[in-house]
Design a protein around this motif. Structure first.
Motif, short mmCIF file in Angstrom:
data_model
loop_
_atom_site.label_atom_id
_atom_site.label_comp_id
_atom_site.label_asym_id
_atom_site.label_seq_id
_atom_site.Cartn_x
_atom_site.Cartn_y
_atom_site.Cartn_z
N UNK A 1 13.43 1.38 -7.21
CA UNK A 1 13.17 0.16 -6.45
C UNK A 1 13.44 0.38 -4.97
N UNK A 2 14.49 1.09 -4.62
CA UNK A 2 14.80 1.41 -3.23
C UNK A 2 13.70 2.26 -2.61
N UNK A 3 13.25 3.27 -3.34
CA UNK A 3 12.20 4.16 -2.85
C UNK A 3 10.90 3.39 -2.61
N UNK A 4 10.53 2.52 -3.53
CA UNK A 4 9.32 1.71 -3.38
C UNK A 4 9.45 0.80 -2.15
N UNK B 1 7.88 -0.38 3.52
CA UNK B 1 8.20 -0.51 4.94
C UNK B 1 7.34 0.41 5.79
N UNK B 2 7.08 1.62 5.30
CA UNK B 2 6.34 2.60 6.08
C UNK B 2 4.83 2.46 5.93
N UNK B 3 4.34 2.08 4.75
CA UNK B 3 2.91 2.06 4.51
C UNK B 3 2.34 0.71 4.13
N UNK B 4 3.18 -0.28 3.95
CA UNK B 4 2.72 -1.60 3.52
C UNK B 4 2.06 -2.38 4.64
#
Length: 179
Positions: free
Chosen positions: A41-44, A49-52
């Protein structure tokens, strides 16, 4: 020979052993699955944050450049922020950026510092553009900006032109000491 029938104590011990084994058998996977789920969940979240849709990729570089730092580490040329100062003046604050450049390319080179954006989102026009710098040569310059009172510079627009190929990038500035 007589067979020994299990007593109630032996049966209780055997049931107790199986219940402990069952407990461990089911607890071990759960104790591994929970941290994996949390980390996933943290990784997603980091990827979002970077690609959304609310990604910060169109924002400045993400790396703050301070005194002594390279303004454009993404290029083979060298643009070193030699000094930076923020001085309170009568009509606001004067930002001074002293930059040294070295052309390590095989073609003429030019650096332009453009507008500065403050931490409040205000854009202050100004800057400086070098004369063409020949391959292997160096030069230095100072760019000055007048910011609103109590404003802090957050980023500066840069354009490096090698030959006829411009490369623009907004560079975040590290906190600049006030004098």
């Amino acid at each position: 020979m007589t067979e020994h029938a299990p007593t109630t104590d032996d049966t209780a011990d055997e049931t107790d052993v199986w219940s402990r084994r069952s407990f461990v058998r089911y607890l071990a996977p759960v104790s591994i699955a929970i941290p994996i789920a949390v980390e996933t969940q943290t990784f997603v979240g980091l990827l979002q944050n970077d690609f959304g849709p609310d990604s910060s990729w169109d924002q400045p570089t993400g790396v703050s450049v301070g005194i002594g730092g390279d303004l454009r580490p993404d290029l083979d040329t060298r643009e070193k922020l030699q000094n930076a100062a923020l001085v309170d003046i009568e009509d606001g604050r004067r930002l001074t950026l002293a930059v040294a450049v070295r052309n390590t390319a095989d073609a003429p080179y030019r650096l332009s510092l453009g507008a500065v954006t403050t931490d409040g989102g205000e854009t202050v026009e100004g800057g400086y553009t070098t004369d063409p710098v020949s391959p292997g040569e160096t030069t230095s310059f100072t760019a000055e900006y007048v910011l609103p009172a109590d404003a802090t510079p957050a980023s500066v627009e840069t354009t490096v032109t090698i030959g006829n190929q411009p490369s623009q990038k907004t560079v975040q500035l590290a906190p600049i000491p006030s004098q």
